[in-house]
Design a protein around this motif. Structure first.
Motif, PDB file in Angstrom:
ATOM      1  N   GLN A 153      -3.887   4.582   1.940  1.00 46.62           N
ATOM      2  CA  GLN A 153      -5.264   4.560   1.436  1.00 46.62           C
ATOM      3  C   GLN A 153      -5.335   4.002   0.023  1.00 46.62           C
ATOM      4  O   GLN A 153      -5.924   4.602  -0.865  1.00 46.62           O
ATOM      5  CB  GLN A 153      -5.852   5.981   1.398  1.00 46.62           C
ATOM      6  N   GLY A 208      -6.407   2.284  -3.276  1.00 45.62           N
ATOM      7  CA  GLY A 208      -7.723   1.957  -3.823  1.00 45.62           C
ATOM      8  C   GLY A 208      -8.744   3.038  -3.560  1.00 45.62           C
ATOM      9  O   GLY A 208      -9.773   3.103  -4.205  1.00 45.62           O
ATOM     10  N   ALA A 209      -8.443   3.931  -2.627  1.00 50.98           N
ATOM     11  CA  ALA A 209      -9.435   4.955  -2.308  1.00 50.98           C
ATOM     12  C   ALA A 209      -9.199   6.219  -3.138  1.00 50.98           C
ATOM     13  O   ALA A 209      -9.928   7.180  -3.016  1.00 50.98           O
ATOM     14  CB  ALA A 209      -9.370   5.285  -0.823  1.00 50.98           C
ATOM     15  N   GLY A 210      -8.173   6.181  -3.991  1.00 47.91           N
ATOM     16  CA  GLY A 210      -7.837   7.395  -4.742  1.00 47.91           C
ATOM     17  C   GLY A 210      -7.024   8.295  -3.836  1.00 47.91           C
ATOM     18  O   GLY A 210      -7.206   8.299  -2.627  1.00 47.91           O
ATOM     19  N   TYR A 211      -6.147   9.037  -4.452  1.00 47.02           N
ATOM     20  CA  TYR A 211      -5.289   9.901  -3.640  1.00 47.02           C
ATOM     21  C   TYR A 211      -5.648  11.347  -3.916  1.00 47.02           C
ATOM     22  O   TYR A 211      -5.415  11.845  -5.020  1.00 47.02           O
ATOM     23  CB  TYR A 211      -3.818   9.649  -3.981  1.00 47.02           C
ATOM     24  N   ASP A 227      -1.550   6.876   7.307  1.00 48.87           N
ATOM     25  CA  ASP A 227      -2.819   6.474   6.690  1.00 48.87           C
ATOM     26  C   ASP A 227      -3.025   7.119   5.331  1.00 48.87           C
ATOM     27  O   ASP A 227      -3.599   6.526   4.438  1.00 48.87           O
ATOM     28  CB  ASP A 227      -3.992   6.848   7.602  1.00 48.87           C
ATOM     29  N   ARG A 228      -2.519   8.342   5.182  1.00 47.65           N
ATOM     30  CA  ARG A 228      -2.719   9.026   3.906  1.00 47.65           C
ATOM     31  C   ARG A 228      -2.008   8.289   2.770  1.00 47.65           C
ATOM     32  O   ARG A 228      -2.409   8.363   1.635  1.00 47.65           O
ATOM     33  CB  ARG A 228      -2.197  10.462   3.987  1.00 47.65           C
ATOM     34  N   LYS A 236       0.835  -1.213   0.000  1.00 46.84           N
ATOM     35  CA  LYS A 236       0.000   0.000   0.000  1.00 46.84           C
ATOM     36  C   LYS A 236       0.866   1.258   0.000  1.00 46.84           C
ATOM     37  O   LYS A 236       0.581   2.235  -0.688  1.00 46.84           O
ATOM     38  CB  LYS A 236      -0.916   0.006   1.232  1.00 46.84           C
TER      39      LYS A 236
END
Ligand code: SF4
Length: 386
Positions: free
Chosen positions: A292, A294-297, A288-289, A39
């Protein structure tokens, strides 16, 4: 060392470690979830893309994977990141690409993979060849592991190897330190970095010292260890080119030279510091940033805080303090061309006092520290900031 062409280095921070060492106050966290590395690699790739989109095109000179423990990344992840960096900023096949590695995390197969992925300089966190010292420091490897790591690195095709060693460990004697240096030199590394143990009171080792269970060495003892290093390494052909760094001539670390030459750098990854266009800023250390996936950045997800916006004057003063860390010192003519500042004139009083006191010298057009001042460089260099 100073020339007029501008270029930058890239630093990539990998903030994970298998476990926290007893003396460590770097930004690193224990790797507690197996998928974090993947990730995080995706997060880094997203940051590289975003930052490249507004990059001004200055050429890249070196790449450095630091940590934490970058050698927790797989060779495939390293290769992906290097490919991404190449697409984004442009790398070339001759540049120095360093990775810090922990002897506890590597073997021949791994190192071969890293070499094929493009890493061409290895910096091994050996720290000591005395197992008792390694246990005190909370390192996860033994002296034997380090020796094997160096042999594996050579076999894997590395010809540019640095060993990090720490001196001033509680209880360390001169003969312990000489043993460490001899063991290191017997492995024929091209480069050695020797760091004096500095303890923050909130680290486990720092707490033991605070509680009176362990004692730091006296300044004079630390100085003797430092002097011993200078003598022994010089006998073996290592040239000291910076206060803490020694190399076989021609094998100096190009990335670190870039810092001491006060060049700019792009810091990528959680907590990494960049210095671009006179602004020093730090990326977010909110992991965490980066995780993330798959959540888009969101645009700028990596941004943290501005540490310093330098004025013209701060910029060249910074260059003085950094440049004087090298044993070569500062070329006064080149400095004047680059920053428009005549150091001999601006600092005439300070330089006169330090030269007269035997702490500095001017020769061949260079201003440099006297070797006897290396160990107290912080105090001496502080005179240029006041
Ligand atoms: S390996 Fe390095 S960064 Fe990680 S905890 Fe130990 S000293 Fe800190």
């Amino acid at each position: 060392m100073i020339n007029q062409q501008d270029y930058r280095g890239i630093y990539i921070h990998i903030p994970f470690c298998k476990a926290k060492c007893n003396y460590c106050d770097f930004y690193s966290v224990p790797l507690t979830a197996a998928d974090w590395l993947e990730k995080y690699t995706r997060g880094l790739a997203a940051e590289i893309e975003q930052r490249a989109s507004s990059y001004d095109g200055q050429p890249i000179h070196t790449v450095y994977f630091g940590g934490g423990t970058p050698s927790l990344l797989t060779p495939a992840q390293i290769e992906r990141l290097l490919t991404k960096l190449d697409q984004a900023f442009g790398l070339n096949s001759h540049m120095e690409i360093t990775m810090e590695a922990n002897p506890a995390t590597i073997d021949f197969k791994y190192l071969r993979g890293c070499r094929l992925a493009g890493i061409n300089r290895l910096s091994l966190g050996v720290q000591s060849f005395v197992d008792r010292e390694l246990r005190l420091l909370g390192r996860l490897h033994s002296a034997q592991d380090s020796e094997k790591a160096v042999r594996d690195a050579y076999a894997a095709g590395f010809h540019n190897i640095n060993l990090d060693l720490i001196y001033g460990i509680p209880g360390q004697t001169i003969s312990d330190w000489v043993f460490n240096l001899r063991q290191a030199m017997a492995l024929d590394p091209q480069h050695l970095s020797l760091y004096l143990l500095q303890l923050e009171p909130y680290t486990p080792l720092g707490r033991r010292v605070e509680a009176g269970q362990l004692y730091m060495l006296e300044d004079e003892q630390e100085y003797q260890l430092y002097r011993t290093s200078q003598e022994l390494l010089a006998q073996k052909g290592y040239q000291q080119y910076e206060i803490s760094n020694f190399a076989v001539p021609g094998w100096e670390c190009q990335h670190n030279l870039l810092y001491w030459d006060s060049r700019e750098y792009i810091g990528l990854g959680a907590g990494a510091v960049s210095f671009i266009n006179r602004v020093r800023f730090r990326n977010t250390n909110l992991l965490d940033r980066y995780l993330q996936a798959g959540a888009g950045y969101p645009l700028g997800f990596w941004q943290g805080e501005i540490l310093e916006k330098m004025t013209e004057d701060q910029r060249w003063i910074d260059a003085v303090v950094l440049g004087l860390r090298t044993t070569r010192g500062i070329n006064l003519t080149d400095f004047n061309k680059r920053f428009g500042v005549d150091l001999e004139q601006v600092y005439s009083g300070v330089i006169h006092e330090l030269v007269t006191g035997g702490f500095m010298m001017i020769s061949d057009g260079y201003l440099r520290l006297a070797p006897s001042a290396y160990f107290i460089s912080n105090q001496v260099l502080g005179r240029f900031i006041q």
